[in-house]
Design an enzyme around this catalytic site. Structure first.
Site, PDB file in Angstrom:
ATOM      1  N   ASP A  25     -25.382   3.218  -3.266  1.00 13.44           N
ATOM      2  CA  ASP A  25     -23.990   3.395  -3.212  1.00 13.44           C
ATOM      3  C   ASP A  25     -23.516   4.447  -4.667  1.00 13.44           C
ATOM      4  O   ASP A  25     -22.354   4.725  -4.893  1.00 13.44           O
ATOM      5  CB  ASP A  25     -22.874   2.222  -3.502  1.00 13.44           C
ATOM      6  CG  ASP A  25     -23.279   1.444  -4.739  1.00 13.44           C
ATOM      7  OD1 ASP A  25     -24.097   1.811  -5.476  1.00 13.44           O
ATOM      8  OD2 ASP A  25     -22.476   0.419  -4.913  1.00 13.44           O
ATOM      9  N   ASP A  98     -21.305  -8.466 -23.198  1.00 17.13           N
ATOM     10  CA  ASP A  98     -19.926  -7.756 -23.941  1.00 17.13           C
ATOM     11  C   ASP A  98     -18.946  -8.831 -23.878  1.00 17.13           C
ATOM     12  O   ASP A  98     -18.701  -9.223 -22.624  1.00 17.13           O
ATOM     13  CB  ASP A  98     -19.685  -6.588 -23.224  1.00 17.13           C
ATOM     14  CG  ASP A  98     -19.360  -5.375 -24.150  1.00 17.13           C
ATOM     15  OD1 ASP A  98     -18.523  -5.533 -25.059  1.00 17.13           O
ATOM     16  OD2 ASP A  98     -20.117  -4.323 -24.091  1.00 17.13           O
ATOM     17  N   ASP A 203     -16.143  -6.546 -28.127  1.00 17.08           N
ATOM     18  CA  ASP A 203     -15.581  -5.344 -28.032  1.00 17.08           C
ATOM     19  C   ASP A 203     -14.224  -5.408 -28.765  1.00 17.08           C
ATOM     20  O   ASP A 203     -13.366  -6.234 -28.636  1.00 17.08           O
ATOM     21  CB  ASP A 203     -15.208  -5.247 -26.468  1.00 17.08           C
ATOM     22  CG  ASP A 203     -14.708  -3.935 -26.102  1.00 17.08           C
ATOM     23  OD1 ASP A 203     -15.263  -2.894 -26.505  1.00 17.08           O
ATOM     24  OD2 ASP A 203     -13.173  -3.797 -25.707  1.00 17.08           O
ATOM     25  N   GLU A 262     -17.825  -5.120 -32.608  1.00 17.14           N
ATOM     26  CA  GLU A 262     -17.448  -3.584 -32.743  1.00 17.14           C
ATOM     27  C   GLU A 262     -16.063  -3.371 -33.386  1.00 17.14           C
ATOM     28  O   GLU A 262     -15.159  -3.988 -32.988  1.00 17.14           O
ATOM     29  CB  GLU A 262     -17.174  -3.070 -31.282  1.00 17.14           C
ATOM     30  CG  GLU A 262     -16.962  -1.613 -31.096  1.00 17.14           C
ATOM     31  CD  GLU A 262     -16.145  -0.993 -30.097  1.00 17.14           C
ATOM     32  OE1 GLU A 262     -16.171   0.127 -30.195  1.00 17.14           O
ATOM     33  OE2 GLU A 262     -15.397  -1.925 -29.562  1.00 17.14           O
ATOM     34  N   HIS A 330     -22.169   3.930 -25.501  1.00 19.34           N
ATOM     35  CA  HIS A 330     -21.497   4.592 -24.406  1.00 19.34           C
ATOM     36  C   HIS A 330     -20.185   5.122 -24.922  1.00 19.34           C
ATOM     37  O   HIS A 330     -19.659   5.741 -24.079  1.00 19.34           O
ATOM     38  CB  HIS A 330     -21.194   3.263 -23.508  1.00 19.34           C
ATOM     39  CG  HIS A 330     -20.333   2.371 -24.295  1.00 19.34           C
ATOM     40  ND1 HIS A 330     -20.752   1.566 -25.250  1.00 19.34           N
ATOM     41  CD2 HIS A 330     -19.164   1.970 -23.666  1.00 19.34           C
ATOM     42  CE1 HIS A 330     -19.573   0.889 -25.495  1.00 19.34           C
ATOM     43  NE2 HIS A 330     -18.811   1.094 -24.505  1.00 19.34           N
ATOM     44  N   ASP A 331     -19.668   5.050 -26.092  1.00 14.66           N
ATOM     45  CA  ASP A 331     -18.593   5.686 -26.493  1.00 14.66           C
ATOM     46  C   ASP A 331     -18.701   6.917 -27.200  1.00 14.66           C
ATOM     47  O   ASP A 331     -17.735   7.409 -27.964  1.00 14.66           O
ATOM     48  CB  ASP A 331     -17.801   4.697 -27.189  1.00 14.66           C
ATOM     49  CG  ASP A 331     -17.055   3.539 -26.343  1.00 14.66           C
ATOM     50  OD1 ASP A 331     -16.737   3.672 -25.345  1.00 14.66           O
ATOM     51  OD2 ASP A 331     -17.114   2.461 -27.052  1.00 14.66           O
TER      52      ASP A 331
HETATM   53  C1  GLC Z   1     -14.563  -0.387 -26.740  1.00 13.65           C
HETATM   54  C2  GLC Z   1     -15.217   0.066 -25.779  1.00 13.65           C
HETATM   55  C3  GLC Z   1     -14.842   0.771 -25.100  1.00 13.65           C
HETATM   56  C4  GLC Z   1     -13.735   0.481 -24.251  1.00 13.65           C
HETATM   57  C5  GLC Z   1     -12.733   0.155 -25.303  1.00 13.65           C
HETATM   58  C6  GLC Z   1     -11.507  -0.701 -24.735  1.00 13.65           C
HETATM   59  O1  GLC Z   1     -14.268   0.457 -27.817  1.00 13.65           O
HETATM   60  O2  GLC Z   1     -16.747   0.188 -26.457  1.00 13.65           O
HETATM   61  O3  GLC Z   1     -15.866   1.437 -24.140  1.00 13.65           O
HETATM   62  O4  GLC Z   1     -12.928   1.733 -23.590  1.00 13.65           O
HETATM   63  O5  GLC Z   1     -13.391  -0.863 -26.309  1.00 13.65           O
HETATM   64  O6  GLC Z   1     -12.014  -2.052 -24.269  1.00 13.65           O
END
Ligand code: GLC
Length: 557
Positions: A25, A98, A203, A262, A330-331
């Site tokens: 997919d 997460d 997060d 984070e 990923h950011d």
């Molecule tokens: C954190 C995540 C990011 C997300 C944001 C809102 O910074 O790493 O990918 O967009 O939080 O959840």
């Protein structure tokens, strides 16, 4: 120094959506990840951090959760997830999940209830306020700009009030001042820990506690309508320590797990109050003091700035807390493209960056694809972009008259979308990621840069990472050794020692495409000590300490 598994662990981040698609997919999924566990085991990592896999309408790719106790349809089922955990544990690999609890999705049943009426029992789970009136116009409750552009408040006609969303309007912020909400989240955390997970990556938790009274920001507007994107004001507010302490005391302390929070805007001075064990809060933090350097600090000052930040964090947390080491996730854009050289020295510089992250004090985090030197992407149009934050920003800039070409020229190198293109497994169509149409275009360089090619080449970045990870398990000084920087003022060469009892390692790195020099200790030159790892395949120290472009070496003294 107390020895614990998470200090010794190498953590590998899996962005499931882009890792491996099993059903055609075009979206990566849990069975796909399962099919690649042998690969991760061969790499030698200890822990997988799974980006969110919960039910989600995917406004922000899983960071908008509509059910905290279920799995996203595209990713598979709870049975798939349970199988993943079991298979990982059988291989000695741990899993951290997460934890996204600064906000939920606006499609979460709590929010659907909350917006129904002002006296709904769930109203207080979120942050609702009446608007302000000015010149006959209805305005949001304060001037905050969302971190994803536009007002941080969304008007809801049903009850004639606004709700707060520091991210997209589909990510309403949860109200941590509401005791019922708190206990729901603690129950949910317990539920996952009872399933056997090994910890959480938390997060955006620096934002969980809002400033009392939600005051206007006094800074200069960042939006043409007068809103201010003021993360300082939203971050690290009093009450946050209380939340972490409660999580620890009521939940986390009952399990042998790790946490990494984070938290943008964390300074070394604040760090210990979060991570010193006697505080009973967190194990480590992702701070972002380093990540902005390539974009904001010019060439010659960058490496000294990197060293200064690392030294400050080391002094602040060594022996009392713990640190994390990463250049990308990923950011963030791909590390080889912003810290290294994704052209002629891609292989050498990717190995150098890996060497740095695995030999510095703290736990190293590998972002998927880093171990094969995946690069930034030549995005040609906004049509190729999925990310909600970049799309929102584009809407704001387009409204201000910017052209798409100009916008992309500013953003191309720095957008987080660079990290999100599918994993490149082989040279077949779509890099072997999917048999269907990938949700985000594969980086066109997949025919050259892919796992299959890397595994088949003894000199690849991948095999170098395997050696690095193995070294970390052989030499305890790489984890627990004291750190001493030897090149505080050098603009290109970074050298440091790590010492634990009678074991000393010396790492020497040339962060540049030009040759350099670093005087090696006499003992090494005389043949005492040895090279443990060299990205130029050296077996003996180079003459007169000469360094080739992007050369990296780890010595045992
Ligand atoms: C954190 C995540 C990011 C997300 C944001 C809102 O910074 O790493 O990918 O967009 O939080 O959840």
């Amino acid at each position: 120094m107390v020895r614990v598994w998470w200090k010794e662990a190498v953590i590998y981040q899996v962005y499931v959506r882009s890792f491996m698609d099993s059903d055609g997919d075009g979206i990566g999924d849990i069975p796909g990840l399962i099919s690649r566990l042998d690969y991760l085991q061969e790499l030698g990592i200890d822990v997988i951090w799974l980006n969110p896999v919960y039910k989600s309408p995917n406004d922000d790719n899983g960071y908008d959760i509509s059910d905290y106790r279920d799995i996203m349809d595209e990713f598979g089922t709870m049975a798939d997830w349970e199988k993943l955990l079991e298979l990982c544990h059988a291989r000695g690999i741990k899993i951290i999940m997460d934890l996204v609890v600064n906000h939920s999705s606006d499609e979460h049943p709590w929010f659907l209830e909350s917006r129904r009426s002002r006296d709904n029992p769930y109203r207080n789970y979120y942050i609702w306020r009446p608007g302000r009136e000015a010149g006959g116009k209805k305005l949001p409750p304060n001037n905050w700009e969302s971190l994803f552009s536009g007002s941080a408040w969304e008007y809801d006609g049903g009850t004639d009030e606004y709700y707060l969303h520091l991210f997209s309007r589909k990510q309403p912020d949860l109200n941590w001042d509401c005791p019922r909400l708190r206990s729901e989240i603690l129950d949910m955390m317990t539920w996952w820990l009872d399933k056997g997970i090994d910890g959480f990556r938390m997060d955006a938790v620096h934002l969980m506690q809002k400033p009392a009274g939600l005051p206007d920001s006094k800074k200069k507007p960042t939006h043409r309508e007068g809103y201010v994107n003021d993360e300082d004001l939203y971050s690290h507010n009093p009450g946050l320590h209380g939340i972490f302490h409660e999580m620890y005391r009521k939940v986390l302390s009952r399990y042998d797990v790790m946490t990494v929070a984070e938290m943008n805007r964390t300074t070394p001075a604040m760090a210990n109050d979060y991570v010193a064990p006697e505080r009973e809060e967190l194990n480590m933090i992702f701070h972002f003091e380093i990540c902005g350097l390539p974009q904001y600090v010019p060439g010659k000052k960058r490496i000294p700035a990197l060293n200064r930040i690392q030294e400050k964090w080391y002094r602040a947390t060594w022996g009392t807390g713990w640190n994390s080491q990463f250049f990308n996730n990923h950011d963030l854009p791909r590390q080889v493209s912003v810290w290294g050289d994704d052209g002629p020295y891609r292989v050498e510089s990717a190995k150098l960056l890996g060497t740095y992250l695995h030999t510095m004090p703290g736990s190293p985090y590998i972002y998927q694809g880093e171990e094969i030197g995946m690069t930034n992407v030549p995005f040609g149009s906004m049509e190729d972009i999925n990310d909600v934050s970049l799309r929102n920003e584009w809407a704001k800039c387009a409204a201000g008259g910017e052209t798409e070409e100009h916008f992309l020229d500013r953003k191309r190198k720095w957008t987080r979308e660079n990290a999100r293109t599918p994993m490149q497994w082989d040279s077949s169509e779509n890099g072997g990621f999917t048999t269907g149409k990938p949700w985000l275009k594969v980086n066109p360089n997949y025919r050259d840069i892919n796992v299959e090619a890397a595994r088949g080449d003894d000199n690849s970045i991948y095999h170098y990472y395997r050696k690095l990870i193995a070294l970390r398990k052989t030499y305890p000084s790489m984890v627990y050794g004291e750190y001493k920087l030897l090149t505080p003022w050098n603009r290109r060469i970074v050298a440091y020692r790590r010492t634990l009892e009678d074991q000393t390692l010396l790492t020497v790195l040339n962060f540049s495409g030009k040759p350099g020099k670093f005087p090696l200790p006499r003992a090494l030159v005389k043949g005492k000590g040895k090279i443990l790892l060299s990205n130029y395949g050296r077996e003996t120290p180079p003459e007169e300490g000469r360094l080739d472009p992007w050369e990296a070496a780890v010595y045992l003294l």
